[in-house]
Motif scaffolding. Structure first.
Motif, PDB file in Angstrom:
ATOM      1  N   THR A 240      46.553 -74.240  50.642  1.00 48.88           N
ATOM      2  CA  THR A 240      45.643 -75.257  51.185  1.00 48.88           C
ATOM      3  C   THR A 240      46.187 -75.678  52.550  1.00 48.88           C
TER       4      THR A 240
ATOM      5  N   THR B  86      45.595 -82.198  47.194  1.00 47.95           N
ATOM      6  CA  THR B  86      45.062 -82.030  48.541  1.00 47.95           C
ATOM      7  C   THR B  86      43.822 -82.902  48.749  1.00 47.95           C
TER       8      THR B  86
ATOM      9  N   SER C 238      38.732 -79.429  49.708  1.00 42.28           N
ATOM     10  CA  SER C 238      39.685 -78.620  50.476  1.00 42.28           C
ATOM     11  C   SER C 238      39.500 -77.131  50.172  1.00 42.28           C
ATOM     12  N   ASP C 239      39.589 -76.311  51.230  1.00 38.07           N
ATOM     13  CA  ASP C 239      39.503 -74.856  51.048  1.00 38.07           C
ATOM     14  C   ASP C 239      40.774 -74.330  50.401  1.00 38.07           C
ATOM     15  N   CYS C 240      40.612 -73.288  49.582  1.00 37.42           N
ATOM     16  CA  CYS C 240      41.752 -72.576  49.007  1.00 37.42           C
ATOM     17  C   CYS C 240      41.873 -71.255  49.738  1.00 37.42           C
TER      18      CYS C 240
ATOM     19  N   LYS D 154      39.873 -67.648  53.319  1.00 37.60           N
ATOM     20  CA  LYS D 154      39.286 -68.559  52.330  1.00 37.60           C
ATOM     21  C   LYS D 154      38.815 -67.782  51.105  1.00 37.60           C
TER      22      LYS D 154
END
Length: 409
Positions: free
Chosen positions: A286, A317, A321-323, A374
């Motif tokens: 993240t 996070t 939130s993007d992983c 992503k």
């Protein structure tokens, strides 16, 4: 002559060594101070980030483990900041002592110079009459003595001028050192005031922590039920991962002549070596966040005599939130599991990275992904006021501590 040369060489060598040591100490002092300042700045950033997460959950006013995790993290960051301030104060204390010693030496040197110069001035005053100087020269026995006396008067005049200049330079140097000392003392006073302020905040946060823990203890039955569920989810995921790894090992053995326990293709071996070389350098899955639950066994944050086991780490996070993939590899499996939402497993040669608790997934099985690409969005649990990615690393059938592989500041 040889003895004299050796002696002169030894003196020069000693002087050079002393000079180098002095320069090294100054350079080390500047470097360590810079490191301390950077560490303090990072601690302050960590606190600011945690404050942002806490402020986003305060509106709900829920008593939850998520909020406790955030508060615990802020306390850890606050304590780290106080430690950094104390280290800076200690370092500045050493600087102050050194500068005070330098000032003391300069004052002694200046005092000696002034006394010498006073004698010179007295003598010069006696010799100020041009007639007396002329008589001093004319009273010489011969021309040679007269010439020597003439040179002596010249040298004495030059010496007087140089002494005056040296005293002026020493005074300037002393004044500059005093300015430096006062500046450093001012920095120390500011740090002491900051330390006092941070200690007050830490005390208040610990009181909040204690109150929150007491409220959570009232919900002990629910906490124990939640823990049992999480344990079942984790065990189910572990079995799935081990099945996948064993299946991958069987496939690799079919395409390789190697008879090892975990045979891999030459391409996979190259990828594995590349992954292995990046230990401690892998990007975080993240963009922002902190480890809210560490790897292995550790005490439950609320329940006494209860141990929690984690096969990876939990990263708290921001909401939505993007992983991201921590390294280039192939998406081997995408699972949907109760309590863990979506799970993505990526193979990096003989290494596997596992990303659990994703709300949405942006990749499919068989996709080749790059580092920091992503792969999904982390799920936000509104009941617990937290957005947590459960992240694991495996090497074959061996679980690894992700904290040792991710980049550390």
């Amino acid at each position: 002559m040889i003895g004299v040369s050796k002696k002169r060489f030894s003196v020069i060598t000693l002087y050079v060594l002393v000079l180098l040591i002095s320069l090294s100490v100054d350079a080390f002092s500047q470097t360590s101070m810079s490191t301390l300042k950077k560490r303090k700045e990072q601690n302050e950033k960590d606190i600011a980030y945690t404050n942002t997460l806490i402020n986003n959950t305060v509106k709900n006013k829920k008593v939850s483990l998520g909020r406790l995790n955030l508060l615990n993290q802020r306390i850890r960051s606050r304590q780290a900041l106080i430690n950094s301030i104390e280290a800076e104060i200690s370092h500045i204390g050493s600087q102050i002592r050194q500068k005070q010693n330098d000032i003391s030496k300069l004052e002694d040197e200046l005092d000696k110079l002034k006394k010498q110069y006073a004698k010179v001035i007295v003598y010069a005053h006696k010799q100020k009459n041009s007639y007396e100087k002329l008589m001093f020269l004319l009273s010489s026995k011969d021309f040679n003595q007269a010439y020597k006396r003439y040179k002596y008067l010249q040298q004495f005049s030059e010496y007087s001028r140089k002494q005056g200049k040296t005293i002026g330079e020493k005074k300037d140097s002393l004044a500059a050192k005093i300015v430096e000392l006062n500046k450093v003392k001012g920095e120390k006073e500011e740090l002491l005031a900051q330390k006092t302020d941070e200690n007050k905040k830490l005390s208040a946060e610990k009181s909040q922590q204690s109150a929150l823990v007491q409220n959570l203890k009232k919900r002990e039955k629910q906490l124990r039920d939640d823990l049992r569920k999480q344990k079942r989810y984790a065990q189910k995921l572990q079995k799935e991962i081990q099945k996948i790894i064993e299946r991958q090992a069987r496939l690799a053995k079919k395409s390789s002549k190697s008879a090892g326990k975990y045979a891999i293709t030459p391409e996979d071996k190259t990828l594995s070596l590349s992954f292995d070389k990046n230990k401690g350098k892998l990007p975080w899955p993240t963009k922002t966040g902190f480890i809210s639950e560490k790897f292995g066994e550790h005490p439950h944050p609320v329940l006494k005599h209860v141990t929690v086991r984690n096969d990876g780490v939990n990263i708290t996070t921001d909401s939505k939130s993007d992983c991201r993939s921590v390294f280039k590899g192939e998406v081997t499996h995408i699972l949907s599991m109760p309590g863990l939402n979506n799970v993505v497993i990526i193979r990096h040669g003989e290494f596997f990275s596992v990303y659990s608790n994703l709300a949405t997934v942006n990749v499919k099985k068989g996709d080749l992904v790059q580092s920091k690409e992503k792969i999904g969005v982390v799920y936000t649990d509104s009941s617990q006021d937290q957005t947590v990615l459960k992240f694991q690393l495996w090497k074959g059938s061996t679980k690894l501590n992700p904290a040792q592989w991710l980049y550390r500041n």
